[in-house]
Design a protein around this motif. Sequence first.
Motif, PDB file in Angstrom:
ATOM      1  N   GLU A  75      -3.542  -8.478 -13.752  1.00 56.11           N
ATOM      2  CA  GLU A  75      -2.680  -7.433 -14.332  1.00 56.11           C
ATOM      3  C   GLU A  75      -1.264  -7.929 -14.618  1.00 56.11           C
ATOM      4  O   GLU A  75      -0.695  -7.620 -15.656  1.00 56.11           O
ATOM      5  N   PHE A  76      -0.679  -8.709 -13.707  1.00 54.47           N
ATOM      6  CA  PHE A  76       0.719  -9.109 -13.825  1.00 54.47           C
ATOM      7  C   PHE A  76       0.914 -10.583 -14.173  1.00 54.47           C
ATOM      8  O   PHE A  76       2.028 -11.009 -14.443  1.00 54.47           O
ATOM      9  N   GLY A  77      -0.136 -11.384 -14.099  1.00 52.03           N
ATOM     10  CA  GLY A  77      -0.025 -12.810 -14.374  1.00 52.03           C
ATOM     11  C   GLY A  77       0.397 -13.595 -13.145  1.00 52.03           C
ATOM     12  O   GLY A  77       0.746 -13.029 -12.109  1.00 52.03           O
ATOM     13  N   TYR A  78       0.369 -14.915 -13.276  1.00 55.55           N
ATOM     14  CA  TYR A  78       0.728 -15.789 -12.160  1.00 55.55           C
ATOM     15  C   TYR A  78       2.218 -16.099 -12.110  1.00 55.55           C
ATOM     16  O   TYR A  78       2.688 -16.731 -11.178  1.00 55.55           O
ATOM     17  N   GLN A  79       2.966 -15.661 -13.082  1.00 52.15           N
ATOM     18  CA  GLN A  79       4.400 -15.975 -13.154  1.00 52.15           C
ATOM     19  C   GLN A  79       5.274 -14.829 -12.661  1.00 52.15           C
ATOM     20  O   GLN A  79       6.406 -14.673 -13.098  1.00 52.15           O
ATOM     21  N   GLN A  80       4.784 -14.018 -11.720  1.00 55.33           N
ATOM     22  CA  GLN A  80       5.559 -12.897 -11.194  1.00 55.33           C
ATOM     23  C   GLN A  80       6.827 -13.402 -10.527  1.00 55.33           C
ATOM     24  O   GLN A  80       6.819 -14.421  -9.842  1.00 55.33           O
ATOM     25  N   GLN A  81       7.903 -12.683 -10.714  1.00 58.07           N
ATOM     26  CA  GLN A  81       9.170 -12.998 -10.061  1.00 58.07           C
ATOM     27  C   GLN A  81       9.316 -12.106  -8.830  1.00 58.07           C
ATOM     28  O   GLN A  81       8.994 -10.923  -8.877  1.00 58.07           O
ATOM     29  N   GLY A  82       9.820 -12.652  -7.733  1.00 58.71           N
ATOM     30  CA  GLY A  82      10.029 -11.863  -6.520  1.00 58.71           C
ATOM     31  C   GLY A  82       8.723 -11.645  -5.770  1.00 58.71           C
ATOM     32  O   GLY A  82       7.802 -12.451  -5.832  1.00 58.71           O
ATOM     33  N   ALA A  83       8.661 -10.513  -5.080  1.00 54.02           N
ATOM     34  CA  ALA A  83       7.477 -10.194  -4.278  1.00 54.02           C
ATOM     35  C   ALA A  83       6.267  -9.957  -5.180  1.00 54.02           C
ATOM     36  O   ALA A  83       6.399  -9.478  -6.303  1.00 54.02           O
ATOM     37  N   LEU A  84       5.095 -10.333  -4.679  1.00 54.03           N
ATOM     38  CA  LEU A  84       3.852 -10.095  -5.417  1.00 54.03           C
ATOM     39  C   LEU A  84       3.637  -8.601  -5.584  1.00 54.03           C
ATOM     40  O   LEU A  84       3.847  -7.824  -4.651  1.00 54.03           O
ATOM     41  N   LYS A  85       3.184  -8.191  -6.744  1.00 56.12           N
ATOM     42  CA  LYS A  85       2.866  -6.784  -7.009  1.00 56.12           C
ATOM     43  C   LYS A  85       1.362  -6.619  -6.937  1.00 56.12           C
ATOM     44  O   LYS A  85       0.612  -7.370  -7.558  1.00 56.12           O
ATOM     45  N   ILE A  86       0.929  -5.626  -6.169  1.00 53.92           N
ATOM     46  CA  ILE A  86      -0.492  -5.345  -6.035  1.00 53.92           C
ATOM     47  C   ILE A  86      -0.725  -3.906  -6.483  1.00 53.92           C
ATOM     48  O   ILE A  86      -0.182  -2.974  -5.881  1.00 53.92           O
ATOM     49  N   PRO A  87      -1.520  -3.706  -7.551  1.00 53.58           N
ATOM     50  CA  PRO A  87      -1.777  -2.357  -8.062  1.00 53.58           C
ATOM     51  C   PRO A  87      -2.822  -1.632  -7.210  1.00 53.58           C
ATOM     52  O   PRO A  87      -3.998  -1.601  -7.525  1.00 53.58           O
ATOM     53  N   CYS A  88      -2.370  -1.083  -6.099  1.00 53.42           N
ATOM     54  CA  CYS A  88      -3.260  -0.459  -5.126  1.00 53.42           C
ATOM     55  C   CYS A  88      -2.467   0.620  -4.402  1.00 53.42           C
ATOM     56  O   CYS A  88      -1.250   0.517  -4.273  1.00 53.42           O
ATOM     57  N   ASP A  89      -3.139   1.639  -3.917  1.00 55.79           N
ATOM     58  CA  ASP A  89      -2.484   2.667  -3.120  1.00 55.79           C
ATOM     59  C   ASP A  89      -1.990   2.058  -1.809  1.00 55.79           C
ATOM     60  O   ASP A  89      -2.762   1.380  -1.109  1.00 55.79           O
ATOM     61  N   ALA A  90      -0.717   2.267  -1.480  1.00 54.59           N
ATOM     62  CA  ALA A  90      -0.118   1.649  -0.292  1.00 54.59           C
ATOM     63  C   ALA A  90      -0.821   2.082   0.990  1.00 54.59           C
ATOM     64  O   ALA A  90      -1.084   1.263   1.872  1.00 54.59           O
ATOM     65  N   GLU A  91      -1.139   3.352   1.110  1.00 53.56           N
ATOM     66  CA  GLU A  91      -1.796   3.843   2.322  1.00 53.56           C
ATOM     67  C   GLU A  91      -3.194   3.249   2.463  1.00 53.56           C
ATOM     68  O   GLU A  91      -3.613   2.877   3.552  1.00 53.56           O
ATOM     69  N   CYS A  92      -3.889   3.102   1.362  1.00 52.30           N
ATOM     70  CA  CYS A  92      -5.224   2.488   1.376  1.00 52.30           C
ATOM     71  C   CYS A  92      -5.143   1.037   1.843  1.00 52.30           C
ATOM     72  O   CYS A  92      -5.932   0.594   2.681  1.00 52.30           O
ATOM     73  N   LEU A  93      -4.169   0.289   1.332  1.00 53.30           N
ATOM     74  CA  LEU A  93      -3.998  -1.104   1.747  1.00 53.30           C
ATOM     75  C   LEU A  93      -3.616  -1.178   3.217  1.00 53.30           C
ATOM     76  O   LEU A  93      -4.140  -2.013   3.959  1.00 53.30           O
ATOM     77  N   ARG A  94      -2.730  -0.302   3.653  1.00 58.07           N
ATOM     78  CA  ARG A  94      -2.305  -0.277   5.053  1.00 58.07           C
ATOM     79  C   ARG A  94      -3.505  -0.064   5.974  1.00 58.07           C
ATOM     80  O   ARG A  94      -3.680  -0.785   6.969  1.00 58.07           O
ATOM     81  N   ARG A  95      -4.367   0.903   5.644  1.00 58.69           N
ATOM     82  CA  ARG A  95      -5.558   1.169   6.464  1.00 58.69           C
ATOM     83  C   ARG A  95      -6.521  -0.012   6.435  1.00 58.69           C
ATOM     84  O   ARG A  95      -7.110  -0.366   7.452  1.00 58.69           O
ATOM     85  N   SER A  96      -6.676  -0.622   5.265  1.00 60.18           N
ATOM     86  CA  SER A  96      -7.575  -1.778   5.137  1.00 60.18           C
ATOM     87  C   SER A  96      -7.091  -2.938   5.992  1.00 60.18           C
ATOM     88  O   SER A  96      -7.895  -3.597   6.657  1.00 60.18           O
ATOM     89  N   ILE A  97      -5.796  -3.194   5.988  1.00 62.48           N
ATOM     90  CA  ILE A  97      -5.238  -4.275   6.802  1.00 62.48           C
ATOM     91  C   ILE A  97      -5.471  -3.998   8.282  1.00 62.48           C
ATOM     92  O   ILE A  97      -5.823  -4.902   9.043  1.00 62.48           O
ATOM     93  N   GLN A  98      -5.314  -2.750   8.691  1.00 62.87           N
ATOM     94  CA  GLN A  98      -5.561  -2.398  10.095  1.00 62.87           C
ATOM     95  C   GLN A  98      -7.017  -2.662  10.455  1.00 62.87           C
ATOM     96  O   GLN A  98      -7.305  -3.231  11.509  1.00 62.87           O
ATOM     97  N   MET A  99      -7.952  -2.262   9.593  1.00 66.54           N
ATOM     98  CA  MET A  99      -9.372  -2.460   9.875  1.00 66.54           C
ATOM     99  C   MET A  99      -9.731  -3.948   9.899  1.00 66.54           C
ATOM    100  O   MET A  99     -10.460  -4.405  10.779  1.00 66.54           O
TER     101      MET A  99
END
Length: 93
Positions: free
Chosen positions: A64-88
């Motif tokens: 979606e954003f390419g490999y030349q992103q500046q700054g922090a990586l952008k992930i097109p995902c719901d933050a709460e969903c990612l947070r729960r996935s990381i916990q699991m």
Amino acid sequence: MGRKANSPPAYGRLSHDDTRHDRARKGKVPVLVGEGEEMERLLIPTKLIKHPYIAALLEMSANEFGYQQQGALKIPCDAECLRRSIQMISKQK
């Protein structure tokens, strides 16, 4: 197998003070999670980067954003969903 009482969560949400330094803590990867203008900055433990779910999100980000992103990586995902996935994922390791 759950988290110990005094151990920090598997993900990290940056406070306002943390963003001044624009540096992630050792062992963490800063990412911007969300879609459009609604982005939240999270810290993902580096040990989880090779997990198939996280790797798939990073691939989706690159598409979606390419490999030349500046700054922090952008992930097109719901933050709460990612947070729960990381916990699991963290509980499995």
